[in-house]
Enzyme design. Structure first.
Site, mmCIF file in Angstrom:
data_model
loop_
_atom_site.group_PDB
_atom_site.id
_atom_site.type_symbol
_atom_site.label_atom_id
_atom_site.label_comp_id
_atom_site.label_asym_id
_atom_site.label_seq_id
_atom_site.Cartn_x
_atom_site.Cartn_y
_atom_site.Cartn_z
ATOM 1 N N SER A 139 0.864 -1.195 0.000
ATOM 2 C CA SER A 139 0.000 0.000 0.000
ATOM 3 C C SER A 139 0.890 1.231 0.000
ATOM 4 O O SER A 139 2.026 1.188 0.490
ATOM 5 C CB SER A 139 -0.874 0.010 1.252
ATOM 6 O OG SER A 139 -1.583 1.234 1.352
ATOM 7 N N TYR A 152 -2.368 -0.617 10.574
ATOM 8 C CA TYR A 152 -2.405 -0.981 9.152
ATOM 9 C C TYR A 152 -1.106 -0.543 8.454
ATOM 10 O O TYR A 152 -0.466 -1.342 7.760
ATOM 11 C CB TYR A 152 -3.619 -0.330 8.488
ATOM 12 C CG TYR A 152 -3.718 -0.599 7.002
ATOM 13 C CD1 TYR A 152 -4.073 -1.852 6.534
ATOM 14 C CD2 TYR A 152 -3.437 0.405 6.074
ATOM 15 C CE1 TYR A 152 -4.159 -2.109 5.171
ATOM 16 C CE2 TYR A 152 -3.529 0.165 4.711
ATOM 17 C CZ TYR A 152 -3.892 -1.092 4.265
ATOM 18 O OH TYR A 152 -3.963 -1.343 2.913
HETATM 19 N N1 LIG Z 1 -8.808 -0.430 -1.472
HETATM 20 C C1 LIG Z 1 -7.793 0.341 -1.181
HETATM 21 O O1 LIG Z 1 -7.913 1.574 -1.150
HETATM 22 C C2 LIG Z 1 -6.443 -0.286 -0.916
HETATM 23 C C3 LIG Z 1 -5.328 0.544 -0.963
HETATM 24 C C4 LIG Z 1 -4.067 0.005 -0.743
HETATM 25 C C5 LIG Z 1 -3.928 -1.348 -0.503
HETATM 26 N N2 LIG Z 1 -5.032 -2.146 -0.441
HETATM 27 C C6 LIG Z 1 -4.810 -3.572 -0.184
HETATM 28 O O2 LIG Z 1 -5.410 -4.335 -1.206
HETATM 29 C C7 LIG Z 1 -5.690 -5.660 -0.725
HETATM 30 C C8 LIG Z 1 -7.095 -6.052 -1.147
HETATM 31 O O3 LIG Z 1 -8.014 -5.203 -0.514
HETATM 32 P P1 LIG Z 1 -9.345 -4.658 -1.226
HETATM 33 O O4 LIG Z 1 -9.219 -3.194 -1.289
HETATM 34 O O5 LIG Z 1 -9.640 -5.428 -2.453
HETATM 35 O O6 LIG Z 1 -10.379 -4.990 -0.042
HETATM 36 P P2 LIG Z 1 -11.672 -5.953 0.022
HETATM 37 O O7 LIG Z 1 -12.599 -5.619 -1.085
HETATM 38 O O8 LIG Z 1 -12.161 -5.822 1.434
HETATM 39 O O9 LIG Z 1 -11.086 -7.427 -0.227
HETATM 40 C C9 LIG Z 1 -10.304 -8.068 0.734
HETATM 41 C C10 LIG Z 1 -10.153 -9.539 0.400
HETATM 42 O O10 LIG Z 1 -9.268 -10.117 1.373
HETATM 43 C C11 LIG Z 1 -9.830 -11.332 1.832
HETATM 44 N N3 LIG Z 1 -9.392 -11.612 3.209
HETATM 45 C C12 LIG Z 1 -9.445 -10.802 4.280
HETATM 46 N N4 LIG Z 1 -8.935 -11.431 5.354
HETATM 47 C C13 LIG Z 1 -8.545 -12.659 4.945
HETATM 48 C C14 LIG Z 1 -7.943 -13.798 5.566
HETATM 49 N N5 LIG Z 1 -7.628 -13.810 6.876
HETATM 50 N N6 LIG Z 1 -7.674 -14.906 4.810
HETATM 51 C C15 LIG Z 1 -7.999 -14.926 3.516
HETATM 52 N N7 LIG Z 1 -8.578 -13.907 2.853
HETATM 53 C C16 LIG Z 1 -8.844 -12.785 3.567
HETATM 54 C C17 LIG Z 1 -11.335 -11.168 1.713
HETATM 55 O O11 LIG Z 1 -11.903 -12.460 1.456
HETATM 56 P P3 LIG Z 1 -12.951 -13.239 2.399
HETATM 57 O O12 LIG Z 1 -13.521 -12.246 3.385
HETATM 58 O O13 LIG Z 1 -13.964 -13.751 1.430
HETATM 59 O O14 LIG Z 1 -12.154 -14.321 3.032
HETATM 60 C C18 LIG Z 1 -11.454 -10.304 0.459
HETATM 61 O O15 LIG Z 1 -11.575 -11.100 -0.706
HETATM 62 C C19 LIG Z 1 -5.462 -5.619 0.782
HETATM 63 O O16 LIG Z 1 -4.210 -6.203 1.074
HETATM 64 C C20 LIG Z 1 -5.437 -4.120 1.100
HETATM 65 O O17 LIG Z 1 -4.655 -3.829 2.227
HETATM 66 C C21 LIG Z 1 -6.283 -1.645 -0.642
#
Ligand SMILES: NC(=O)c1ccc[n+]([C@@H]2O[C@H](COP(=O)([O-])OP(=O)(O)OC[C@H]3O[C@@H](n4cnc5c(N)ncnc54)[C@H](OP(=O)(O)O)[C@@H]3O)[C@@H](O)[C@H]2O)c1
Length: 279
Positions: A139, A152
């Site tokens: 991130s 985080y």
């Molecule tokens: N969106 C942003 O602005 C942003 C910015 C920078 C970085 N990120 C990073 O991008 C990545 C994806 O996030 P996103 O934005 O796509 O969020 P999201 O829509 O909430 O998706 C998160 C995914 O992670 C899975 N997950 C969470 N905890 C887990 C665990 N213990 N074991 C296995 N799967 C798990 C969830 O699957 P289930 O609940 O179905 O298991 C879900 O599919 C993360 O690492 C986040 O930190 C996001």
């Protein structure tokens, strides 16, 4: 990548929502062989599913047994695992003083130790193959800390150190370790964010916390959809010599990463505090 991209077997952790789902949907339509994971999936459905697209496998990155089962399942179907996208993650919000040690551990268990579990489980196979791409979603918060996202940010800063080191260790085996550092995107991340329990009971930080959270949420909800990140991931997969780091997101956020290197730390800090409305 030595193999032609069309034969590529790709594992994406956290494919039920956001980046993971967008990558899995897109890459499976491009004829990559995609396995996604979710804690809500079950093997019964995976094994009997005849639907086109990607296969969803149950996996919790916090549970080594579950990670092992998932990798074994893929290797029963495929000869190789060519690409892994370490994507599963979530955010805890709250002042450092208000986040319990248990909450810090919970944050690191998924975002940091989860990545280690996956890397350790696929590396023996990738070494045997003599190639592979290990792509980890970090991130921009792992390059510049965000107030009230200390837990985080710390978990994402930790990934920076981990992957930088891993990359040098595994290059000799033809395996590439890459960090993708997104800024704010509109995914399930905002709704899935957990607020530290003590936040509601401790008024000390409430004013600044409220302001900062509003800025975070607005940035994410008004952020771009994941397409740009998905296309970047495909470019990385096709590149036999990818870089260590790729930042992706809105111009002002990726530009801020660049600015941080150029200006005095005190000036950068006041810019961040102003952005997040911190008094
Ligand atoms: N969106 C942003 O602005 C942003 C910015 C920078 C970085 N990120 C990073 O991008 C990545 C994806 O996030 P996103 O934005 O796509 O969020 P999201 O829509 O909430 O998706 C998160 C995914 O992670 C899975 N997950 C969470 N905890 C887990 C665990 N213990 N074991 C296995 N799967 C798990 C969830 O699957 P289930 O609940 O179905 O298991 C879900 O599919 C993360 O690492 C986040 O930190 C996001």
């Amino acid at each position: 990548m030595k193999k032609p991209p069309k034969d590529c077997v790709i594992l994406i952790t956290g494919a039920s929502s956001g980046f993971g789902k967008a990558c899995a949907d897109y890459l499976s339509k491009r004829d990559y062989r995609v396995y996604g994971t979710s804690r809500k999936a079950d093997f019964e459905t995976t094994e009997h599913s005849a639907s086109p697209g990607f296969k969803m496998i149950p996996m919790d990155v916090c549970d080594q047994g579950s990670v092992n089962q998932c990798i074994e399942f893929i290797l029963q179907q495929e000869k190789n695992i060519d690409v892994v996208i370490n994507n599963a993650g979530f955010g805890i919000v709250g002042a450092i003083e208000d986040c319990s040690i248990e909450e810090f551990k919970q944050q690191f268990e998924t975002n940091f130790f989860g990545v280690i579990r996956i890397c350790q489980s696929v590396l023996p196979q990738m070494r045997k193959q003599g190639f592979g791409h290990l792509i980890t979603i970090g991130s921009i918060a792992g390059l510049m800390s965000v107030p009230f996202q200390g837990a985080y940010s710390a978990s994402k800063f930790a990934l920076e150190g981990l992957i930088e080191s891993l990359r040098m260790e595994i290059k000799q085996f033809g395996i590439q370790a890459v960090l993708v550092e997104p800024g704010d995107f509109n995914t399930g991340f905002t709704d899935n964010r957990i607020t530290a329990e003590k936040v509601l009971k401790n008024p000390v930080y409430s004013e600044n916390f409220k302001h900062a959270l509003a800025v975070m949420e607005s940035g994410e909800r008004n952020g771009p959809s994941p397409e740009k990140l998905v296309l970047l991931i495909e470019r990385i997969i096709k590149n036999p010599q990818p870089k260590l780091r790729y930042t992706v997101g809105m111009f002002m956020q990726t530009f801020a990463v660049f600015v941080k290197r150029l200006i005095p730390a005190s000036l950068f800090e006041s810019l961040i505090m102003k952005t997040f409305n911190i008094k």
